[in-house]
Design a protein around this motif. Structure first.
Motif, mmCIF file in Angstrom:
data_model
loop_
_atom_site.group_PDB
_atom_site.id
_atom_site.type_symbol
_atom_site.label_atom_id
_atom_site.label_comp_id
_atom_site.label_asym_id
_atom_site.label_seq_id
_atom_site.Cartn_x
_atom_site.Cartn_y
_atom_site.Cartn_z
ATOM 1 N N PHE A 96 0.927 -1.236 -0.168
ATOM 2 C CA PHE A 96 -0.066 0.059 -0.004
ATOM 3 C C PHE A 96 0.644 1.255 0.031
ATOM 4 O O PHE A 96 0.853 1.899 -1.031
ATOM 5 C CB PHE A 96 -0.832 -0.020 1.275
ATOM 6 C CG PHE A 96 -2.039 0.930 1.070
ATOM 7 C CD1 PHE A 96 -2.220 1.757 0.105
ATOM 8 C CD2 PHE A 96 -2.911 1.071 2.283
ATOM 9 C CE1 PHE A 96 -3.433 2.623 0.035
ATOM 10 C CE2 PHE A 96 -3.924 1.725 2.060
ATOM 11 C CZ PHE A 96 -4.206 2.614 1.165
ATOM 12 N N PHE A 97 1.644 1.458 1.069
ATOM 13 C CA PHE A 97 2.816 2.620 1.083
ATOM 14 C C PHE A 97 3.762 2.497 2.004
ATOM 15 O O PHE A 97 3.584 1.725 3.170
ATOM 16 C CB PHE A 97 1.859 3.901 1.285
ATOM 17 C CG PHE A 97 1.111 4.025 2.407
ATOM 18 C CD1 PHE A 97 1.688 4.326 3.547
ATOM 19 C CD2 PHE A 97 -0.215 3.961 2.278
ATOM 20 C CE1 PHE A 97 0.845 4.628 4.864
ATOM 21 C CE2 PHE A 97 -1.013 3.913 3.476
ATOM 22 C CZ PHE A 97 -0.525 4.556 4.872
ATOM 23 N N LEU A 113 -4.465 6.482 -4.379
ATOM 24 C CA LEU A 113 -4.819 7.068 -3.109
ATOM 25 C C LEU A 113 -3.899 7.652 -2.442
ATOM 26 O O LEU A 113 -4.029 8.717 -1.725
ATOM 27 C CB LEU A 113 -5.125 5.844 -2.319
ATOM 28 C CG LEU A 113 -6.614 5.164 -2.885
ATOM 29 C CD1 LEU A 113 -6.716 3.835 -1.894
ATOM 30 C CD2 LEU A 113 -7.774 5.849 -3.103
ATOM 31 N N ALA A 129 -4.678 0.812 -8.294
ATOM 32 C CA ALA A 129 -6.007 1.416 -7.541
ATOM 33 C C ALA A 129 -5.360 1.984 -6.343
ATOM 34 O O ALA A 129 -5.690 3.236 -5.698
ATOM 35 C CB ALA A 129 -7.108 0.430 -6.957
ATOM 36 N N LYS A 156 -3.215 11.754 -2.744
ATOM 37 C CA LYS A 156 -4.396 12.498 -2.097
ATOM 38 C C LYS A 156 -3.473 13.557 -1.377
ATOM 39 O O LYS A 156 -2.813 13.159 -0.386
ATOM 40 C CB LYS A 156 -5.306 11.713 -1.220
ATOM 41 C CG LYS A 156 -6.657 12.347 -1.266
ATOM 42 C CD LYS A 156 -7.534 11.478 -0.381
ATOM 43 C CE LYS A 156 -8.251 10.873 -1.780
ATOM 44 N NZ LYS A 156 -9.755 10.389 -1.477
#
Lengths: 164, 195
Positions: free
Chosen positions: B56-57, B91, B87, B94
């Motif tokens: 994810f990160f 995110l 996807a 942002k």
């Protein structure tokens, strides 16, 4: 709204803190904090001394972002409330307006019902404060109070010092 | 999107390291983490798979010091580079204030570099940003590998607008802080324009 900076002044910060303190007390929560959707911690109250609030803020924002995308895939606009249940502590995450996330950590001394009820009330108040804050920031920008800005005079030297 | 708190006199900014899979984004953050004083950094969080690929990160908060009485904090993020995490990658952008693109200097990764740069532009535009109006720094990583693509060719492929570029070997730290410093400088000067 997208892309604009979040500016919090002293007065509004006090009001936000007051709302969070009310929620913390009335919901009998352990910790209450506010994060913006980019992962920045805005304010926190309660037993935060042994909590890594910076990491919590970033991961909460990641969580909201991921579930928001799941919602869209399912044809929902957004999931406005997330609830995580643990053995001792539980997490209630909800949205305030479009860009702020409210997180409540609580244990068995209270109930999810009470937390939800209090969160709802406080959310309305917080939405008003953030609305006022956005208007104030726009107004200040329009009146271009640039001469008062602490950032107007930043030099290369100031930035060099950050890395020394 | 910077967060300026006049009450606690804090300035928080978000920087995202972008680039193709295995180009060295996480390695950049790990090097910064290892070389920063304990009082200046928070935990390095990596949401990774069992094989240590970013899922994810990665997240590293840095408290650099003060400017004009404001505590300056930079939150560094990486995105998952592999194509099928598209996807999730979107995110992380942002509220971004500045972007570092880590390009892999090996010839066989040139297509992956260009594909990732296109992906970055598309993802930013979906959030209402335009890459070249954001603070943006280019890093050419893995310069220690023999027979890497010459800088001129890399510039032609992924840096046609001549944003600041840095040669790097993230594993040993060459160019890592230079890259970070440049993007931080751009982010702060951008704030200066607006506030």
């Amino acid at each position: 709204m997208n892309g604009s900076n979040l500016v919090v002044y002293e007065d509004e910060f006090k009001k936000i803190d007051e709302e969070l303190n009310n929620l913390h007390r009335q919901a009998n929560a352990k910790v209450v904090f506010l994060v913006d959707k980019s992962g920045q911690l805005i304010s926190s109250v309660g037993a935060t001394h042994d909590l890594d609030t910076t990491s919590l803020a970033s991961l909460t924002a990641g969580n909201i972002a991921a579930t928001g995308s799941i919602a869209k895939i399912l044809g929902e606009q957004e999931f406005t409330i997330l609830f995580h249940e643990g053995e001792k502590d539980n997490l209630h995450i909800s949205l305030v307006g479009e860009r702020i996330i409210l997180v409540v950590i609580f244990d068995q001394r209270t109930s999810i019902g009470l937390v939800r009820l209090r969160v709802k009330k406080v959310t309305e108040n917080l939405e008003k404060i953030f609305e006022e804050m956005t208007q104030k920031a726009e107004q200040e920008k329009l009146e271009s109070k640039l001469e008062d800005s602490p950032f107007a005079e930043i030099s290369d030297e100031d930035i060099e010092k950050l890395f020394m | 999107m910077s967060f300026i708190n006049y009450s606690s006199r804090e300035l928080n900014c978000k920087i995202v390291y972008y680039g193709p899979g295995l180009c060295g984004k996480t390695t950049n953050l790990q090097y910064i983490y290892n070389k920063t004083n304990p009082q200046q950094k928070g935990k390095l969080i990596s949401l990774a798979t069992e094989t240590e690929r970013t899922l994810f990160f990665d997240f590293l908060p840095l408290a650099l010091g003060e400017i004009k009485g404001f505590k300056v904090r930079f939150h560094l993020y990486t995105v998952p580079g592999q194509m099928f995490y598209a996807a999730s990658r979107k995110l992380i952008l942002k509220g971004v204030d500045g972007v570092v693109f880590v390009a892999d200097s090996q010839a066989e990764r040139m297509d992956a570099n260009m594909e990732s740069l296109d992906d970055l532009q598309i993802n930013l535009s979906e959030q209402g940003y335009e890459l070249y109006s954001l603070p943006f720094t280019m890093q050419y990583n893995k310069r220690d590998i023999p027979e890497v693509v010459p800088i001129e060719a890399l510039n032609e492929a992924v840096n046609t607008t001549n944003v600041p570029e840095f040669e790097a070997v993230a594993t040993t730290g060459v160019g890592v802080f230079e890259t970070l410093k440049d993007v931080c400088r751009q982010v702060i000067f951008e704030l200066k324009k607006h506030y």
